[in-house]
Structure formats: structure tokens, C-alpha cells
Scaffold this motif. Structure first.
Motif, mmCIF file in Angstrom:
data_model
loop_
_atom_site.group_PDB
_atom_site.id
_atom_site.type_symbol
_atom_site.label_atom_id
_atom_site.label_comp_id
_atom_site.label_asym_id
_atom_site.label_seq_id
_atom_site.Cartn_x
_atom_site.Cartn_y
_atom_site.Cartn_z
ATOM 1 N N PRO A 1 0.834 -1.199 0.000
ATOM 2 C CA PRO A 1 0.000 0.000 0.000
ATOM 3 C C PRO A 1 0.875 1.258 0.000
ATOM 4 O O PRO A 1 1.937 1.275 0.617
ATOM 5 C CB PRO A 1 -0.802 -0.104 1.300
ATOM 6 C CG PRO A 1 -0.756 -1.548 1.676
ATOM 7 C CD PRO A 1 0.552 -2.069 1.149
ATOM 8 N N PRO A 2 0.434 2.312 -0.689
ATOM 9 C CA PRO A 2 1.266 3.511 -0.777
ATOM 10 C C PRO A 2 1.268 4.348 0.505
ATOM 11 O O PRO A 2 0.256 4.447 1.195
ATOM 12 C CB PRO A 2 0.623 4.301 -1.912
ATOM 13 C CG PRO A 2 -0.791 3.852 -1.920
ATOM 14 C CD PRO A 2 -0.772 2.415 -1.485
ATOM 15 N N VAL A 3 2.429 4.942 0.777
ATOM 16 C CA VAL A 3 2.594 5.897 1.874
ATOM 17 C C VAL A 3 3.336 7.101 1.298
ATOM 18 O O VAL A 3 4.394 6.941 0.685
ATOM 19 C CB VAL A 3 3.424 5.297 3.039
ATOM 20 C CG1 VAL A 3 3.730 6.347 4.092
ATOM 21 C CG2 VAL A 3 2.709 4.119 3.654
ATOM 22 N N LEU A 4 2.757 8.290 1.458
ATOM 23 C CA LEU A 4 3.372 9.516 0.969
ATOM 24 C C LEU A 4 3.984 10.258 2.151
ATOM 25 O O LEU A 4 3.289 10.563 3.122
ATOM 26 C CB LEU A 4 2.326 10.409 0.279
ATOM 27 C CG LEU A 4 2.810 11.768 -0.207
ATOM 28 C CD1 LEU A 4 3.913 11.630 -1.256
ATOM 29 C CD2 LEU A 4 1.633 12.569 -0.745
ATOM 30 N N LEU A 5 5.285 10.543 2.060
ATOM 31 C CA LEU A 5 5.989 11.264 3.119
ATOM 32 C C LEU A 5 6.261 12.691 2.648
ATOM 33 O O LEU A 5 6.934 12.896 1.640
ATOM 34 C CB LEU A 5 7.316 10.567 3.445
ATOM 35 C CG LEU A 5 7.223 9.103 3.870
ATOM 36 C CD1 LEU A 5 8.616 8.531 4.099
ATOM 37 C CD2 LEU A 5 6.368 8.956 5.112
ATOM 38 N N LEU A 6 5.711 13.659 3.354
ATOM 39 C CA LEU A 6 5.916 15.064 3.027
ATOM 40 C C LEU A 6 6.705 15.729 4.147
ATOM 41 O O LEU A 6 6.394 15.534 5.324
ATOM 42 C CB LEU A 6 4.572 15.771 2.847
ATOM 43 C CG LEU A 6 3.713 15.244 1.701
ATOM 44 C CD1 LEU A 6 2.343 15.908 1.731
ATOM 45 C CD2 LEU A 6 4.400 15.471 0.366
ATOM 46 N N HIS A 7 7.685 16.507 3.764
ATOM 47 C CA HIS A 7 8.529 17.168 4.755
ATOM 48 C C HIS A 7 7.889 18.445 5.267
ATOM 49 O O HIS A 7 6.948 18.976 4.691
ATOM 50 C CB HIS A 7 9.903 17.470 4.157
ATOM 51 C CG HIS A 7 9.872 18.414 2.991
ATOM 52 N ND1 HIS A 7 9.796 19.773 3.147
ATOM 53 C CD2 HIS A 7 9.896 18.187 1.661
ATOM 54 C CE1 HIS A 7 9.792 20.355 1.960
ATOM 55 N NE2 HIS A 7 9.842 19.403 1.035
ATOM 56 N N GLY A 8 8.434 18.939 6.368
ATOM 57 C CA GLY A 8 8.024 20.232 6.907
ATOM 58 C C GLY A 8 8.983 21.311 6.435
ATOM 59 O O GLY A 8 9.886 21.057 5.638
ATOM 60 N N ILE A 9 8.785 22.491 6.930
ATOM 61 C CA ILE A 9 9.633 23.627 6.543
ATOM 62 C C ILE A 9 10.615 23.860 7.671
ATOM 63 O O ILE A 9 10.223 23.904 8.824
ATOM 64 C CB ILE A 9 8.751 24.865 6.294
ATOM 65 C CG1 ILE A 9 7.839 24.586 5.109
ATOM 66 C CG2 ILE A 9 9.581 26.113 6.086
ATOM 67 C CD1 ILE A 9 6.811 25.656 4.832
ATOM 68 N N PRO A 10 11.873 23.971 7.432
ATOM 69 C CA PRO A 10 12.591 24.139 6.176
ATOM 70 C C PRO A 10 13.280 22.870 5.688
ATOM 71 O O PRO A 10 14.374 22.928 5.143
ATOM 72 C CB PRO A 10 13.610 25.216 6.524
ATOM 73 C CG PRO A 10 14.020 24.848 7.925
ATOM 74 C CD PRO A 10 12.735 24.332 8.568
ATOM 75 N N GLU A 11 12.726 21.737 5.875
ATOM 76 C CA GLU A 11 13.332 20.460 5.495
ATOM 77 C C GLU A 11 13.167 20.151 4.008
ATOM 78 O O GLU A 11 12.577 20.920 3.268
ATOM 79 C CB GLU A 11 12.710 19.325 6.314
ATOM 80 C CG GLU A 11 12.846 19.487 7.805
ATOM 81 C CD GLU A 11 14.255 19.298 8.298
ATOM 82 O OE1 GLU A 11 15.064 18.663 7.604
ATOM 83 O OE2 GLU A 11 14.559 19.795 9.396
ATOM 84 N N THR A 12 13.676 18.986 3.594
ATOM 85 C CA THR A 12 13.470 18.442 2.255
ATOM 86 C C THR A 12 13.073 16.975 2.424
ATOM 87 O O THR A 12 13.036 16.458 3.548
ATOM 88 C CB THR A 12 14.759 18.500 1.398
ATOM 89 O OG1 THR A 12 15.718 17.580 1.944
ATOM 90 C CG2 THR A 12 15.320 19.907 1.347
ATOM 91 N N HIS A 13 12.850 16.276 1.311
ATOM 92 C CA HIS A 13 12.484 14.860 1.404
ATOM 93 C C HIS A 13 13.594 14.037 2.062
ATOM 94 O O HIS A 13 13.345 12.956 2.577
ATOM 95 C CB HIS A 13 12.138 14.297 0.025
ATOM 96 C CG HIS A 13 13.316 13.949 -0.816
ATOM 97 N ND1 HIS A 13 14.026 14.890 -1.529
ATOM 98 C CD2 HIS A 13 13.931 12.758 -1.034
ATOM 99 C CE1 HIS A 13 15.018 14.281 -2.164
ATOM 100 N NE2 HIS A 13 14.975 12.995 -1.882
ATOM 101 N N LEU A 14 14.798 14.567 2.089
ATOM 102 C CA LEU A 14 15.918 13.828 2.685
ATOM 103 C C LEU A 14 15.750 13.602 4.179
ATOM 104 O O LEU A 14 16.389 12.721 4.751
ATOM 105 C CB LEU A 14 17.231 14.554 2.396
ATOM 106 C CG LEU A 14 17.598 14.670 0.915
ATOM 107 C CD1 LEU A 14 18.851 15.503 0.741
ATOM 108 C CD2 LEU A 14 17.749 13.297 0.286
ATOM 109 N N MET A 15 14.865 14.354 4.820
ATOM 110 C CA MET A 15 14.649 14.166 6.255
ATOM 111 C C MET A 15 14.119 12.766 6.574
ATOM 112 O O MET A 15 14.226 12.294 7.695
ATOM 113 C CB MET A 15 13.699 15.218 6.813
ATOM 114 C CG MET A 15 12.250 15.040 6.390
ATOM 115 S SD MET A 15 11.111 16.160 7.223
ATOM 116 C CE MET A 15 10.992 15.389 8.817
ATOM 117 N N TRP A 16 13.566 12.086 5.564
ATOM 118 C CA TRP A 16 12.974 10.759 5.759
ATOM 119 C C TRP A 16 13.964 9.623 5.537
ATOM 120 O O TRP A 16 13.570 8.460 5.535
ATOM 121 C CB TRP A 16 11.788 10.587 4.806
ATOM 122 C CG TRP A 16 10.701 11.578 5.036
ATOM 123 C CD1 TRP A 16 10.347 12.612 4.220
ATOM 124 C CD2 TRP A 16 9.811 11.632 6.151
ATOM 125 N NE1 TRP A 16 9.297 13.305 4.757
ATOM 126 C CE2 TRP A 16 8.949 12.725 5.948
ATOM 127 C CE3 TRP A 16 9.670 10.861 7.310
ATOM 128 C CZ2 TRP A 16 7.953 13.066 6.858
ATOM 129 C CZ3 TRP A 16 8.680 11.205 8.203
ATOM 130 C CH2 TRP A 16 7.837 12.292 7.985
#
Length: 88
Positions: free
Chosen positions: A26-41
Motif C-alpha cells: 500500500p502507498p505511503v506519501l511522506l511530506l517534509h516540513g519547513i525548512p526540510e526536504t524529502h531527505l529528512m525521511w
């Protein structure tokens, strides 16, 4: 970092969205906060990918997005009104 994930770009009107995708299920979408990027995951995503299809993207206009601009400043001075413009 993000071993086993593929990088992708999605062109949209006005911006290119950059992200990584990996795993299956099943899909899981990870969205970053500010001032982060997708690399935080980078530590969470591989573990989630053991059971899910994980998609982590940069928000429009952030980090590796097509315009390649850095995110807007989030420093306190950029967010707070200047004493010279503050009404008395």
C-alpha cells in the motif's frame, strides 16, 4: 542513503517535483516540513518500504525541485517585522 529507492522528477506547470520511491505494498506519501526536504525521511523510509510503497517528495519550490532554488529564508529576521516598519 535511500538504498533501493529510485529518484524521479514529475513536471508540473511551473515546477518540477523531485522525489524518491521504493518498496511495495500500500502507498505511503511522506511530506517534509519547513525548512526540510524529502531527505529528512532517509532513516524512516527504508523501514517503511519493507511493507509499503514509500514516496517521499520535495514540496513545490523546495530543494531539488526543477527551479533548483533554495527554499525561502525562515530565519527569525525574515519572518519578524522590521522595527522600522512596525506601527507604534
Amino acid at each position: 542513503m535511500f538504498d533501493g529507492f529510485e529518484e524521479f522528477d514529475i513536471d508540473t506547470p511551473g515546477a518540477r517535483i523531485h522525489g524518491r520511491r521504493g518498496g511495495s505494498g500500500p502507498p505511503v506519501l511522506l511530506l517534509h516540513g519547513i525548512p526540510e526536504t524529502h531527505l529528512m525521511w532517509h532513516r524512516v523510509a527504508p523501514r517503511l518500504a519493507e511493507k509499503y510503497t514509500v514516496v517521499a517528495t520535495d514540496l513545490r519550490g523546495w530543494a531539488v525541485a526543477a527551479n533548483r532554488r533554495a527554499p525561502p529564508s525562515t530565519s527569525r529576521t525574515a519572518c519578524a517585522p522590521s522595527p522600522a516598519t512596525r506601527s507604534r
